[in-house]
Every structure is written in structure tokens, then in C-alpha cells.
Design a protein around this motif. Structure first.
Motif, PDB file in Angstrom:
ATOM      1  N   ALA A  48     -10.186   4.884 -29.431  1.00 31.58           N
ATOM      2  CA  ALA A  48      -8.926   4.173 -29.178  1.00 31.58           C
ATOM      3  C   ALA A  48      -7.747   5.138 -29.049  1.00 31.58           C
ATOM      4  O   ALA A  48      -6.637   4.860 -29.503  1.00 31.58           O
ATOM      5  N   GLY A  49      -8.011   6.302 -28.436  1.00 27.58           N
ATOM      6  CA  GLY A  49      -6.940   7.246 -28.163  1.00 27.58           C
ATOM      7  C   GLY A  49      -6.604   8.198 -29.285  1.00 27.58           C
ATOM      8  O   GLY A  49      -5.656   8.976 -29.176  1.00 27.58           O
ATOM      9  N   ASN A  50      -7.361   8.177 -30.364  1.00 25.33           N
ATOM     10  CA  ASN A  50      -7.111   9.069 -31.498  1.00 25.33           C
ATOM     11  C   ASN A  50      -7.625  10.461 -31.150  1.00 25.33           C
ATOM     12  O   ASN A  50      -8.833  10.686 -31.076  1.00 25.33           O
ATOM     13  N   VAL A  51      -6.709  11.408 -30.943  1.00 25.07           N
ATOM     14  CA  VAL A  51      -7.084  12.749 -30.509  1.00 25.07           C
ATOM     15  C   VAL A  51      -7.939  13.453 -31.565  1.00 25.07           C
ATOM     16  O   VAL A  51      -8.932  14.097 -31.234  1.00 25.07           O
ATOM     17  N   HIS A  52      -7.557  13.347 -32.823  1.00 23.88           N
ATOM     18  CA  HIS A  52      -8.321  14.010 -33.889  1.00 23.88           C
ATOM     19  C   HIS A  52      -9.762  13.501 -33.907  1.00 23.88           C
ATOM     20  O   HIS A  52     -10.709  14.296 -33.947  1.00 23.88           O
ATOM     21  N   ALA A  53      -9.931  12.191 -33.860  1.00 22.26           N
ATOM     22  CA  ALA A  53     -11.276  11.616 -33.861  1.00 22.26           C
ATOM     23  C   ALA A  53     -12.034  11.979 -32.587  1.00 22.26           C
ATOM     24  O   ALA A  53     -13.247  12.212 -32.628  1.00 22.26           O
ATOM     25  N   ALA A  54     -11.327  12.050 -31.463  1.00 19.43           N
ATOM     26  CA  ALA A  54     -11.963  12.434 -30.199  1.00 19.43           C
ATOM     27  C   ALA A  54     -12.463  13.869 -30.266  1.00 19.43           C
ATOM     28  O   ALA A  54     -13.574  14.172 -29.804  1.00 19.43           O
ATOM     29  N   VAL A  55     -11.679  14.768 -30.863  1.00 26.02           N
ATOM     30  CA  VAL A  55     -12.101  16.161 -31.018  1.00 26.02           C
ATOM     31  C   VAL A  55     -13.355  16.223 -31.896  1.00 26.02           C
ATOM     32  O   VAL A  55     -14.323  16.913 -31.567  1.00 26.02           O
ATOM     33  N   GLU A  56     -13.361  15.490 -32.991  1.00 29.06           N
ATOM     34  CA  GLU A  56     -14.537  15.461 -33.866  1.00 29.06           C
ATOM     35  C   GLU A  56     -15.758  14.976 -33.090  1.00 29.06           C
ATOM     36  O   GLU A  56     -16.849  15.533 -33.209  1.00 29.06           O
TER      37      GLU A  56
END
Length: 64
Positions: A48-56
Motif C-alpha cells: 500500500a505504498g509503504n516504502v520501508h515495507a517495499a524495501v524489505e
């Protein structure tokens, strides 16, 4: 793979491409060295657009 994303504004369904919806986040990911746009979009949609979670998520996919 084509990803569809929909935003509801005042009960109207508007189709917004994820490249547009997450333009800022995509720029951030590219600046961090994540250059695969399709994988970046998939990760952003899934988080949902969360950059930190996307990086993980992207780091978890390394070597696959």
C-alpha cells in the motif's frame, strides 16, 4: 504483468495507474538502487505504498 489500482473518491471509481499513484515512492526506490520498475510497483502495491515495507519485500526477493 499489468497491475490495476482503483481509488474511490466520493463513491466514484477512478482508475489510477500505480506508476502515477506511487510516483514519489518509485523515485525513492530508484534512488536507493532498486531499478526494476515492475518489481518496485509490485512491492508498492503489495505494501500500500509503504516504502520501508517495499524495501524489505524487495530485499527478501534477492537471488530469486
Amino acid at each position: 504483468m499489468i497491475v490495476s489500482w482503483f481509488v474511490i473518491i466520493k463513491n466514484d471509481l477512478i482508475s489510477v495507474p500505480p506508476e502515477e499513484l506511487y510516483a514519489t515512492q518509485l523515485t525513492q526506490l530508484r534512488e536507493m538502487g532498486f531499478i526494476n520498475n515492475a518489481e518496485n510497483i509490485q512491492a508498492l502495491v503489495a505494501t500500500a505504498g509503504n516504502v520501508h515495507a517495499a524495501v524489505e519485500r524487495l530485499l527478501g526477493n534477492l537471488g530469486q
